[in-house]
Design a protein around this motif. Structure first.
Motif, short mmCIF file in Angstrom:
data_model
loop_
_atom_site.label_atom_id
_atom_site.label_comp_id
_atom_site.label_asym_id
_atom_site.label_seq_id
_atom_site.Cartn_x
_atom_site.Cartn_y
_atom_site.Cartn_z
N ASN A 104 1.02 -1.14 0.09
CA ASN A 104 0.22 -0.06 0.04
C ASN A 104 0.78 1.40 0.08
N ASP A 105 2.17 1.11 0.37
CA ASP A 105 2.78 2.32 0.44
C ASP A 105 3.24 2.78 -0.89
N ILE A 106 3.29 1.90 -1.81
CA ILE A 106 3.56 2.05 -3.22
C ILE A 106 2.46 2.44 -4.08
N VAL A 107 1.63 1.35 -3.95
CA VAL A 107 0.20 1.58 -4.86
C VAL A 107 -0.62 2.62 -4.35
N GLY A 108 -0.86 2.75 -3.20
CA GLY A 108 -2.03 3.57 -2.70
C GLY A 108 -2.83 3.14 -1.62
N THR A 109 -3.78 3.71 -0.96
CA THR A 109 -4.66 3.15 0.20
C THR A 109 -5.81 3.96 0.00
N GLN A 110 -6.77 3.52 0.98
CA GLN A 110 -8.02 4.41 1.17
C GLN A 110 -7.86 4.88 2.74
N ILE A 111 -8.19 6.20 2.75
CA ILE A 111 -8.25 6.78 4.09
C ILE A 111 -9.62 7.14 4.56
N MET A 147 4.83 -4.41 -6.95
CA MET A 147 5.39 -3.39 -7.86
C MET A 147 5.32 -4.22 -9.12
N LEU A 148 5.71 -5.26 -9.36
CA LEU A 148 5.88 -5.87 -10.54
C LEU A 148 4.54 -6.16 -11.40
N GLU A 149 3.47 -6.37 -10.34
CA GLU A 149 2.25 -6.48 -10.96
C GLU A 149 1.75 -5.02 -11.65
N ALA A 150 1.99 -4.16 -11.03
CA ALA A 150 1.84 -2.65 -11.59
C ALA A 150 2.37 -2.38 -12.64
N MET A 151 3.61 -2.73 -12.80
CA MET A 151 4.73 -2.66 -14.06
C MET A 151 3.63 -3.63 -15.50
N GLN A 152 3.56 -4.80 -14.95
CA GLN A 152 2.87 -5.56 -16.23
C GLN A 152 1.43 -5.02 -16.41
N GLY A 160 -11.08 -1.97 -4.67
CA GLY A 160 -11.96 -2.61 -5.71
C GLY A 160 -12.03 -1.76 -6.56
N GLN A 161 -11.33 -0.51 -6.74
CA GLN A 161 -11.50 0.49 -7.85
C GLN A 161 -10.16 0.56 -8.76
N GLU A 162 -10.30 0.15 -9.74
CA GLU A 162 -8.94 0.35 -10.80
C GLU A 162 -8.55 1.37 -11.21
N TYR A 163 -7.19 1.77 -11.03
CA TYR A 163 -6.63 3.32 -11.43
C TYR A 163 -5.69 3.04 -12.35
N ARG A 164 -5.91 3.50 -13.60
CA ARG A 164 -4.74 3.52 -14.74
C ARG A 164 -3.54 4.38 -14.17
N LEU A 165 -2.18 3.80 -14.76
CA LEU A 165 -1.09 4.57 -14.42
C LEU A 165 -0.94 5.27 -15.43
N PRO A 166 -0.07 6.37 -15.46
CA PRO A 166 0.09 7.59 -16.42
C PRO A 166 0.80 6.82 -17.65
N ASP A 167 0.40 7.54 -18.89
CA ASP A 167 1.12 7.19 -20.07
C ASP A 167 2.06 8.33 -20.71
N GLU A 188 14.42 -14.73 -10.03
CA GLU A 188 14.83 -14.86 -11.50
C GLU A 188 13.77 -14.82 -12.61
N ALA A 189 12.80 -15.52 -12.00
CA ALA A 189 11.56 -15.63 -13.12
C ALA A 189 10.77 -14.17 -13.09
N GLN A 190 10.98 -13.47 -11.93
CA GLN A 190 10.18 -12.05 -12.11
C GLN A 190 11.27 -10.97 -12.63
N MET A 191 12.56 -11.33 -12.70
CA MET A 191 13.46 -10.25 -13.33
C MET A 191 13.00 -10.20 -15.03
N ASP A 192 12.45 -11.24 -15.35
CA ASP A 192 12.18 -11.36 -16.94
C ASP A 192 11.23 -10.19 -17.13
N ARG A 193 10.40 -9.70 -16.26
CA ARG A 193 9.64 -8.60 -16.59
C ARG A 193 10.12 -7.22 -17.02
N PHE A 194 11.42 -7.08 -16.62
CA PHE A 194 12.22 -6.01 -16.97
C PHE A 194 12.72 -6.30 -18.54
N LEU A 195 12.60 -5.06 -19.00
CA LEU A 195 12.76 -5.29 -20.57
C LEU A 195 14.54 -5.34 -20.79
#
Length: 349
Positions: A104-111, A147-152, A160-167, A188-195
């Motif tokens: 939640n510290d990186i994705v966000g949270t509800q207050i 974090m890797l999920e947000a990247m992907q 329960g609400q989806e928020y698109r990341l900037p483009d 190592e399997a997750q490192m594959d998500r980096f280009l």
């Protein structure tokens, strides 16, 4: 492997690529070149040397991917990330990873607002155009996964609400290879998500003298005079990368290289399976093609040549090949294995 330019075609070992096959007109290429030059100018005003880092960052941005940076402290990783964001006029957030960092510290949270009796959503620092995830290997596996999920997915879910990341959206993750205490190794399997994975080296002596001179004169902290390009212009560059022509022979070359890392391919390397436990996946094939397309735009071309593939081989494949215990014990570097693969697979011709 170096190709010779002759009139309107490029000829190298039987490979003929006509100009214009990428369906990008000269005016568009010239416009893209001017945008890339402005990014380079801003970068060079703040970062001394580190040419390979600059090429990796800009090509990752143009290809729409993320990059993993590995080096000892003090080699301008944070400065490079801030400068890249400044060069495109984008928002920048830095996340210092620690073992107690929660998703939640990186994705966000509800207050909860006691005055209104309702919840309000507070977006986390991942919601920026350029995000520096500093020392990612110090965060827990749960936070790394978030974090890797947000990247992907390029979105976050809060309450329960989806928020698109900037483009555009780009993550630069760093890790320090010299410390193991208090770290969580990135799977190592997750490192594959980096280009790409870029390993930074110490600057050359003249570059380090230039760094000292800039610090002594205050030039390092001087404002950048070159105006940044706009985020919409970054999107234009990314769309041009999509249109870069990749010949079928280049695609077959990429597939042959990737299959060779798995112990197969048209020219299998004897004994490679004793040193490589897991080869590159199809994601590695896509990464080679996408970064090569970005390089083509950066160099003023609308088509990919074998030299593009060769130039990016280490940074695209070094984190996608898993060595066996014997290879690690014998200190066989993954870059040596990649070079062996490229030596075994013939250039299109």
């Amino acid at each position: 492997m170096r190709l010779a330019y002759l009139g309107a075609v490029v000829i190298g070992k039987g490979l003929v690529v006509s100009r214009g096959q990428g369906n990008i007109n000269p005016d568009e290429l010239a416009y893209a070149g001017s945008l890339v030059q402005r990014i380079n100018t801003v970068f060079d005003s703040k970062v001394v040397g580190q040419e390979e880092l600059r090429v990796s960052l800009v090509s990752a941005l143009l290809a729409g991917g993320h990059i993993l940076l590995e080096s000892v402290p003090g080699l301008a990783k944070t400065t490079a990330a801030e400068t890249l964001a400044a060069s495109v006029g984008g928002t920048f957030h830095r996340i210092q990873c620690t073992p107690d960092l929660m998703p939640n510290d990186i994705v966000g949270t509800q207050i909860y607002n006691y005055g209104t009796g309702s919840f309000t959503t507070q977006l986390g620092p991942v919601h920026a155009n350029v995000v520096l995830l500093d020392e990612i290997n110090r965060s827990s596996a749960k936070t790394q996964s978030a974090m890797l999920e947000a990247m992907q997915e390029r979105q976050t879910t809060i309450g329960g609400q989806e928020y698109r990341l900037p483009d555009p959206f780009m993550v630069l993750a760093t890790q320090n290879p010299i410390e193991e205490e208090g770290t969580y190794v990135l799977p190592e399997a997750q490192m594959d998500r980096f280009l790409m994975k870029q390993i930074l080296t110490y600057p050359q002596a003249p570059d380090e003298v230039e760094i000292l001179s800039r610090v002594a004169t205050g030039a390092q902290d001087a404002p950048v005079t070159t105006p940044p390009i706009g985020l919409d212009e970054v999107v234009v560059l990314q769309r041009l990368v999509d249109r870069v022509y990749v010949d079928d022979s280049i695609k077959r070359y990429i597939v042959a290289l990737i299959n060779t890392t798995r112990g197969g391919g048209p020219n299998p390397i004897q004994g490679l399976t004793g040193q490589v436990r897991v080869g590159a996946s199809p994601r590695g094939s896509i990464a080679l093609m996408r970064v090569a397309q970005a390089l083509a735009i950066m160099y003023g071309r609308d088509y990919v040549i074998p030299d593009d593939i060769h130039a990016i081989r280490h940074r695209v494949l070094r984190h996608r090949i898993v060595r066996t215990f014997d290879a690690i014990a014998n200190n066989v570097r993954v870059e040596e294995l990649i070079d062996a693969v490229f030596h075994a697979v013939p250039v299109p011709g």
